[in-house]
Design a protein around this motif. Structure first.
Motif, mmCIF file in Angstrom:
data_model
loop_
_atom_site.group_PDB
_atom_site.id
_atom_site.type_symbol
_atom_site.label_atom_id
_atom_site.label_comp_id
_atom_site.label_asym_id
_atom_site.label_seq_id
_atom_site.Cartn_x
_atom_site.Cartn_y
_atom_site.Cartn_z
ATOM 1 N N PRO A 166 0.802 -1.231 0.000
ATOM 2 C CA PRO A 166 0.000 0.000 0.000
ATOM 3 C C PRO A 166 0.830 1.274 0.000
ATOM 4 O O PRO A 166 0.571 2.206 -0.772
ATOM 5 C CB PRO A 166 -0.825 -0.128 1.278
ATOM 6 C CG PRO A 166 -0.954 -1.599 1.486
ATOM 7 C CD PRO A 166 0.359 -2.176 1.033
ATOM 8 N N GLU A 197 3.008 1.486 -3.344
ATOM 9 C CA GLU A 197 2.152 1.855 -4.470
ATOM 10 C C GLU A 197 1.773 3.329 -4.387
ATOM 11 O O GLU A 197 1.768 4.046 -5.396
ATOM 12 C CB GLU A 197 0.895 0.981 -4.464
ATOM 13 C CG GLU A 197 0.018 1.178 -5.688
ATOM 14 C CD GLU A 197 -1.243 0.332 -5.640
ATOM 15 O OE1 GLU A 197 -2.084 0.505 -6.552
ATOM 16 O OE2 GLU A 197 -1.404 -0.485 -4.716
ATOM 17 N N ASP A 198 1.478 3.800 -3.199
ATOM 18 C CA ASP A 198 1.070 5.191 -3.020
ATOM 19 C C ASP A 198 2.206 6.155 -3.331
ATOM 20 O O ASP A 198 2.027 7.133 -4.058
ATOM 21 C CB ASP A 198 0.575 5.410 -1.585
ATOM 22 C CG ASP A 198 0.008 6.799 -1.370
ATOM 23 O OD1 ASP A 198 -1.117 7.052 -1.829
ATOM 24 O OD2 ASP A 198 0.700 7.638 -0.756
ATOM 25 N N ARG A 201 2.389 8.845 -6.439
ATOM 26 C CA ARG A 201 2.558 10.280 -6.182
ATOM 27 C C ARG A 201 3.737 10.844 -6.979
ATOM 28 O O ARG A 201 3.644 11.924 -7.575
ATOM 29 C CB ARG A 201 2.785 10.526 -4.682
ATOM 30 C CG ARG A 201 1.553 10.351 -3.826
ATOM 31 C CD ARG A 201 1.887 10.461 -2.341
ATOM 32 N NE ARG A 201 0.715 10.231 -1.517
ATOM 33 C CZ ARG A 201 -0.151 11.160 -1.147
ATOM 34 N NH1 ARG A 201 0.033 12.423 -1.510
ATOM 35 N NH2 ARG A 201 -1.189 10.852 -0.400
ATOM 36 N N VAL A 233 0.932 4.146 4.410
ATOM 37 C CA VAL A 233 0.415 5.188 3.523
ATOM 38 C C VAL A 233 0.699 6.576 4.100
ATOM 39 O O VAL A 233 1.011 7.513 3.358
ATOM 40 C CB VAL A 233 -1.091 4.973 3.272
ATOM 41 C CG1 VAL A 233 -1.688 6.129 2.479
ATOM 42 C CG2 VAL A 233 -1.316 3.656 2.528
ATOM 43 N N SER A 258 4.229 7.266 3.333
ATOM 44 C CA SER A 258 4.469 7.456 1.896
ATOM 45 C C SER A 258 4.272 8.907 1.492
ATOM 46 O O SER A 258 4.992 9.430 0.640
ATOM 47 C CB SER A 258 3.541 6.543 1.085
ATOM 48 O OG SER A 258 2.213 7.016 1.069
ATOM 49 N N ARG A 259 3.298 9.573 2.087
ATOM 50 C CA ARG A 259 3.060 10.992 1.782
ATOM 51 C C ARG A 259 4.268 11.832 2.172
ATOM 52 O O ARG A 259 4.668 12.749 1.444
ATOM 53 C CB ARG A 259 1.820 11.497 2.531
ATOM 54 C CG ARG A 259 0.532 10.788 2.202
ATOM 55 C CD ARG A 259 -0.674 11.619 2.605
ATOM 56 N NE ARG A 259 -0.655 12.013 4.012
ATOM 57 C CZ ARG A 259 -1.289 11.371 4.978
ATOM 58 N NH1 ARG A 259 -1.968 10.258 4.683
ATOM 59 N NH2 ARG A 259 -1.260 11.797 6.224
#
Length: 457
Positions: free
Chosen positions: A17, A20-21, A25, A318, A321-322
């Motif tokens: 997850p 992929e995120d 992005r 996730v 990831s941001r």
């Protein structure tokens, strides 16, 4: 002649997850991105964990509620059938454990997928089989975890299950021993017990859910016992045997158990040596990778997800990831802050927690105060009656006057936790929380008496 390197901006190793995120992005921002995945794009969560297991839980909870009808509303006949569950997991949730949809979703961003096991072979370089990828901007590591199999005598080579095998079964076994009383083990234990399986849970530590508040562990232990699950805590497995006719034989330090099937749910691990992190100066014998608040693990290397040691949760990966994507792109953004990290164990009742437990708070802070309210004595608990077990426990830093942790055990405990997660994250003063209006008669309202106790002199 050496291999010709394929140059890109970013290589993401592991397309769970978070991977992929972050890959999407970065690709959407115009970078050339290669995602490397040896299994299924989307990772453990949609195929072997969060989604299929919660489909199991939903089905088992329907059975559990139906069995409460005699206490509330007359009579009901319950006949468990696993086939709708297996079909839903296979056809609706995992599309036969096929990641074609996820691959197309990623490629639509402009990213490129490379199948295989990625390994860092030099700074800025990832090798996948005979293909060399050179990353101009950086490497993001999101390797996820594998089931950790304990070195128990006789276990290796037997047909034991992990979460990966158990989600694809077509029928429920007659009996099951679960090694491990953490969230994964307990969710499966209750599911299969409700479908008519004889279940035994063996946990080496002194309580089920070892990281949870002891009061929470007590509630869920009592619930499992009431549903016919055998529970052994402080029970160390010495040997495992198996034969085709008799099934499994599990010997602990004091008892012997037999079962048709054995589920190993004793934690997760990442092989950092196989990942090649030593090539960028990182310790490949460690359990996790240490990252800073921008997810940097080394020069030109970012790490996210389970490997960072911040909990094996999709929402953690996730979230990270941001932060990693913003840092790679040179964009401003808040640094990582885990003080309000939530978790939910989807048993019935649910066990949800955020922030610090009382034990951890006492180890980290000078002045700690706690308070507990019990759901059965709340108005909604009285109304709910059957299946109303639970509690709300608040942990406050009494010097600062704010909550630093909370645990909710009860029906929809994970939803109730939302309000408390906001309070911990925003550091809302306890005095201000105590002035709130809680809707009557909801389970949320059980937060109020706990706040009142915290406010007492």
């Amino acid at each position: 002649m050496g291999q010709v390197a394929d140059e890109v901006d970013v290589v993401v190793v592991g397309m769970g997850p978070g991977g992929e995120d972050v890959a999407a992005r970065l690709a959407n921002a115009g970078l050339s991105v290669v995602g490397v995945e040896s299994r299924l794009v989307g990772g453990e969560c949609p195929y072997y964990a969060c989604i299929p297991t919660k489909i199991m839980v939903r089905a088992a909870d329907a059975l559990g509620e139906a069995r409460r009808v005699p206490e509330l509303a007359g009579s009901a006949e319950v006949r468990p059938d696993w086939s709708p569950v297996a079909a839903r997991i296979r056809d609706e949730a995992t599309t036969g454990w096929n990641d074609e949809i996820a691959v197309r979703r990623f490629e639509a961003t402009g990213g490129r997928l490379v199948r295989g096991t990625g390994r860092i072979t030099a700074p800025g370089e990832v090798t996948v089989g005979d293909q060399v990828l050179r990353a101009r901007r950086g490497i993001v590591l999101n390797p996820g975890t594998e089931p950790a199999i304990p070195p128990i005598e006789g276990l290796a080579g037997t047909p034991y299950w992990t979460n990966r095998e158990i989600v694809s079964i077509e029928q429920v076994p007659e009996s099951l021993v679960v090694l491990g009383g953490g969230p994964v083990g307990l969710e499966f234990a209750q599911v299969f017990a409700r479908f008519g399986c004889e279940v035994t849970v063996l946990e080496a530590r002194p309580q089920l859910l070892p990281l949870a508040e002891p009061e929470a562990a007590e509630v869920i232990t009592d619930r499992l016992l009431a549903e016919g699950v055998r529970v052994r805590v402080g029970s160390t497995v010495q040997r495992v045997g198996h034969d085709a006719s008799m099934g499994f034989r599990i010997t602990t330090d004091g008892e012997e158990f037999t079962a048709e099937r054995l589920l190993v749910a004793t934690g997760r691990r990442t092989d950092l040596r196989a990942l090649g992190v030593a090539a960028v100066g990182l310790d490949d014998t460690a359990r996790t990778l240490e990252v800073d608040t921008r997810m940097r693990a080394a020069e030109g290397v970012w790490a996210i997800g389970d490997v960072t040691g911040r909990g094996a949760f999709t929402h953690t990966s996730v979230y990270q990831s941001r932060i990693a994507a913003a840092d790679i792109l040179g964009e401003p953004g808040a640094p990582a802050d885990y003080r309000a990290m939530p978790s939910v164990t989807f048993t019935d009742p649910e066990v949800a927690a955020v922030g610090l437990t009382e034990t951890r708070a006492l180890a980290e802070r000078d002045r700690v105060r706690t308070a507990i309210s019990r759901l059965p004595v709340s108005t909604r608990g009285f109304i709910h009656k059957a299946g109303n077990e639970g509690l709300i426990k608040l942990v406050a830093d009494s010097q600062l006057g704010v909550l630093v942790g909370a645990t909710v055990v009860g029906p929809s405990g994970g939803e109730i936790l939302g309000a408390l997660a906001v309070a911990v994250h925003a550091e809302v003063p306890v005095a201000l929380l105590a002035e709130m209006i809680f809707a009557y008669p909801t389970f949320h309202r059980a937060i109020e008496p706990a706040l009142t106790k915290l406010m007492e002199p």
